[in-house]
Design a protein around this motif. Sequence first.
Motif, PDB file in Angstrom:
ATOM      1  N   TYR A  23       0.807  -1.172  -0.070  1.00 17.67           N
ATOM      2  CA  TYR A  23       0.073  -0.007   0.039  1.00 17.67           C
ATOM      3  C   TYR A  23       0.772   1.385  -0.018  1.00 17.67           C
ATOM      4  O   TYR A  23       0.672   2.065  -0.595  1.00 17.67           O
ATOM      5  CB  TYR A  23      -0.872   0.101   1.232  1.00 17.67           C
ATOM      6  N   ILE A  24       2.029   1.309   0.894  1.00 19.78           N
ATOM      7  CA  ILE A  24       2.959   2.305   0.839  1.00 19.78           C
ATOM      8  C   ILE A  24       3.415   2.734  -0.661  1.00 19.78           C
ATOM      9  O   ILE A  24       3.591   3.614  -1.130  1.00 19.78           O
ATOM     10  CB  ILE A  24       3.917   2.051   1.814  1.00 19.78           C
ATOM     11  N   ALA A  25       3.952   1.573  -1.235  1.00 16.56           N
ATOM     12  CA  ALA A  25       4.395   1.527  -2.626  1.00 16.56           C
ATOM     13  C   ALA A  25       3.365   2.055  -3.367  1.00 16.56           C
ATOM     14  O   ALA A  25       3.850   2.937  -4.570  1.00 16.56           O
ATOM     15  CB  ALA A  25       5.048   0.159  -3.158  1.00 16.56           C
ATOM     16  N   ALA A  26       2.332   1.599  -3.508  1.00 11.40           N
ATOM     17  CA  ALA A  26       1.147   2.245  -4.417  1.00 11.40           C
ATOM     18  C   ALA A  26       0.794   3.603  -4.080  1.00 11.40           C
ATOM     19  O   ALA A  26       0.537   4.605  -4.983  1.00 11.40           O
ATOM     20  CB  ALA A  26       0.058   1.467  -4.126  1.00 11.40           C
ATOM     21  N   ALA A  27       0.833   4.198  -3.040  1.00 16.32           N
ATOM     22  CA  ALA A  27       0.539   5.536  -2.597  1.00 16.32           C
ATOM     23  C   ALA A  27       1.866   6.309  -3.032  1.00 16.32           C
ATOM     24  O   ALA A  27       1.356   7.523  -3.621  1.00 16.32           O
ATOM     25  CB  ALA A  27       0.328   5.453  -1.044  1.00 16.32           C
ATOM     26  N   LEU A  28       2.884   5.869  -2.876  1.00 14.70           N
ATOM     27  CA  LEU A  28       3.844   6.540  -3.422  1.00 14.70           C
ATOM     28  C   LEU A  28       3.738   6.940  -4.795  1.00 14.70           C
ATOM     29  O   LEU A  28       4.164   7.691  -5.633  1.00 14.70           O
ATOM     30  CB  LEU A  28       5.378   6.109  -3.053  1.00 14.70           C
ATOM     31  N   PHE A  29       3.739   5.827  -5.612  1.00 16.05           N
ATOM     32  CA  PHE A  29       3.568   5.821  -7.164  1.00 16.05           C
ATOM     33  C   PHE A  29       2.467   6.782  -7.435  1.00 16.05           C
ATOM     34  O   PHE A  29       2.581   7.647  -8.433  1.00 16.05           O
ATOM     35  CB  PHE A  29       3.185   4.270  -7.442  1.00 16.05           C
ATOM     36  N   VAL A  30       1.151   6.601  -6.733  1.00 15.24           N
ATOM     37  CA  VAL A  30       0.052   7.588  -7.318  1.00 15.24           C
ATOM     38  C   VAL A  30       0.386   9.038  -7.071  1.00 15.24           C
ATOM     39  O   VAL A  30       0.046   9.850  -7.778  1.00 15.24           O
ATOM     40  CB  VAL A  30      -1.114   7.307  -6.452  1.00 15.24           C
ATOM     41  N   VAL A  31       1.139   9.416  -6.033  1.00 14.75           N
ATOM     42  CA  VAL A  31       1.558  10.626  -5.556  1.00 14.75           C
ATOM     43  C   VAL A  31       2.519  11.079  -6.397  1.00 14.75           C
ATOM     44  O   VAL A  31       2.586  12.488  -6.979  1.00 14.75           O
ATOM     45  CB  VAL A  31       1.975  11.025  -4.312  1.00 14.75           C
ATOM     46  N   SER A  32       3.522  10.172  -7.105  1.00  8.66           N
ATOM     47  CA  SER A  32       4.589  10.682  -8.080  1.00  8.66           C
ATOM     48  C   SER A  32       3.894  10.961  -9.404  1.00  8.66           C
ATOM     49  O   SER A  32       4.800  11.571 -10.017  1.00  8.66           O
ATOM     50  CB  SER A  32       5.710   9.665  -7.986  1.00  8.66           C
ATOM     51  N   LEU A  33       2.701  10.480  -9.695  1.00  7.67           N
ATOM     52  CA  LEU A  33       2.273  10.811 -10.973  1.00  7.67           C
ATOM     53  C   LEU A  33       2.096  12.402 -11.162  1.00  7.67           C
ATOM     54  O   LEU A  33       1.991  12.696 -12.294  1.00  7.67           O
ATOM     55  CB  LEU A  33       0.987  10.098 -11.063  1.00  7.67           C
ATOM     56  N   PHE A  34       1.806  13.231 -10.105  1.00  5.62           N
ATOM     57  CA  PHE A  34       1.413  14.647 -10.018  1.00  5.62           C
ATOM     58  C   PHE A  34       2.524  15.290  -9.858  1.00  5.62           C
ATOM     59  O   PHE A  34       3.840  14.651  -9.227  1.00  5.62           O
ATOM     60  CB  PHE A  34       0.296  14.827  -9.189  1.00  5.62           C
ATOM     61  N   ASP A  35       2.677  16.618 -10.221  1.00 16.27           N
ATOM     62  CA  ASP A  35       3.735  17.615  -9.753  1.00 16.27           C
ATOM     63  C   ASP A  35       3.782  17.559  -8.148  1.00 16.27           C
ATOM     64  O   ASP A  35       2.613  17.489  -7.603  1.00 16.27           O
ATOM     65  CB  ASP A  35       3.641  18.839 -10.436  1.00 16.27           C
ATOM     66  N   ARG A  36       5.109  17.737  -7.769  1.00 13.03           N
ATOM     67  CA  ARG A  36       5.004  17.681  -6.196  1.00 13.03           C
ATOM     68  C   ARG A  36       4.334  19.024  -5.667  1.00 13.03           C
ATOM     69  O   ARG A  36       4.639  20.191  -5.911  1.00 13.03           O
ATOM     70  CB  ARG A  36       6.721  17.891  -5.777  1.00 13.03           C
ATOM     71  N   PRO A  37       3.451  18.716  -4.851  1.00 11.91           N
ATOM     72  CA  PRO A  37       2.613  19.778  -4.104  1.00 11.91           C
ATOM     73  C   PRO A  37       3.142  20.262  -2.942  1.00 11.91           C
ATOM     74  O   PRO A  37       4.551  19.834  -2.793  1.00 11.91           O
ATOM     75  CB  PRO A  37       1.251  19.076  -3.336  1.00 11.91           C
ATOM     76  N   PRO A  38       2.724  21.438  -2.413  1.00  9.62           N
ATOM     77  CA  PRO A  38       3.374  21.912  -1.161  1.00  9.62           C
ATOM     78  C   PRO A  38       3.475  20.946  -0.102  1.00  9.62           C
ATOM     79  O   PRO A  38       2.692  19.830   0.105  1.00  9.62           O
ATOM     80  CB  PRO A  38       2.501  23.060  -0.807  1.00  9.62           C
ATOM     81  N   PHE A  39       4.355  20.944   0.796  1.00  6.23           N
ATOM     82  CA  PHE A  39       4.477  20.077   1.827  1.00  6.23           C
ATOM     83  C   PHE A  39       3.333  19.693   2.772  1.00  6.23           C
ATOM     84  O   PHE A  39       3.062  18.326   2.934  1.00  6.23           O
ATOM     85  CB  PHE A  39       5.711  20.462   2.992  1.00  6.23           C
ATOM     86  N   TRP A  40       2.613  20.967   3.097  1.00  7.77           N
ATOM     87  CA  TRP A  40       1.567  20.688   3.956  1.00  7.77           C
ATOM     88  C   TRP A  40       0.423  19.780   3.239  1.00  7.77           C
ATOM     89  O   TRP A  40      -0.168  19.060   3.857  1.00  7.77           O
ATOM     90  CB  TRP A  40       1.013  21.710   4.597  1.00  7.77           C
ATOM     91  N   LEU A  41       0.266  19.945   1.987  1.00 11.38           N
ATOM     92  CA  LEU A  41      -0.604  19.182   1.176  1.00 11.38           C
ATOM     93  C   LEU A  41      -0.138  17.893   1.081  1.00 11.38           C
ATOM     94  O   LEU A  41      -1.073  17.321   1.066  1.00 11.38           O
ATOM     95  CB  LEU A  41      -0.940  19.878  -0.182  1.00 11.38           C
ATOM     96  N   GLU A  42       0.934  17.478   0.878  1.00  7.80           N
ATOM     97  CA  GLU A  42       1.560  16.233   0.677  1.00  7.80           C
ATOM     98  C   GLU A  42       1.252  15.661   1.926  1.00  7.80           C
ATOM     99  O   GLU A  42       1.033  14.291   1.918  1.00  7.80           O
ATOM    100  CB  GLU A  42       2.805  16.289   0.299  1.00  7.80           C
ATOM    101  N   LEU A  43       1.766  16.292   3.072  1.00  4.78           N
ATOM    102  CA  LEU A  43       1.539  15.490   4.479  1.00  4.78           C
ATOM    103  C   LEU A  43      -0.061  15.104   4.615  1.00  4.78           C
ATOM    104  O   LEU A  43      -0.349  13.977   4.952  1.00  4.78           O
ATOM    105  CB  LEU A  43       1.970  16.435   5.519  1.00  4.78           C
ATOM    106  N   ILE A  44      -0.966  16.067   4.183  1.00  4.37           N
ATOM    107  CA  ILE A  44      -2.238  15.972   4.290  1.00  4.37           C
ATOM    108  C   ILE A  44      -2.865  14.614   3.511  1.00  4.37           C
ATOM    109  O   ILE A  44      -3.478  13.798   3.967  1.00  4.37           O
ATOM    110  CB  ILE A  44      -3.224  16.999   4.117  1.00  4.37           C
TER     111      ILE A  44
END
Length: 76
Positions: A23-44
Amino acid sequence: MALSYKARKRWSLIILLVGLPLYIAAALFVVSLFDRPPFWLELIVYVVLGFLWMMPFRSVFLGVGKADPDAENGDE
């Protein structure tokens, strides 16, 4: 059909050792498909994904850390 204490204990171990890393690998993959958001948004996003991961398995983990209710002498 309710799972016994031993079955829930085994399933929780399998879920933590196999399911959580996947699940962690899948979440990292999905988030990496988009441009890097601000830190607070990525944390949320990661906090929300963490809560979404545990909700289906709540019944499996419930009471696993306590003593076996079916044990005769309560040693386990």
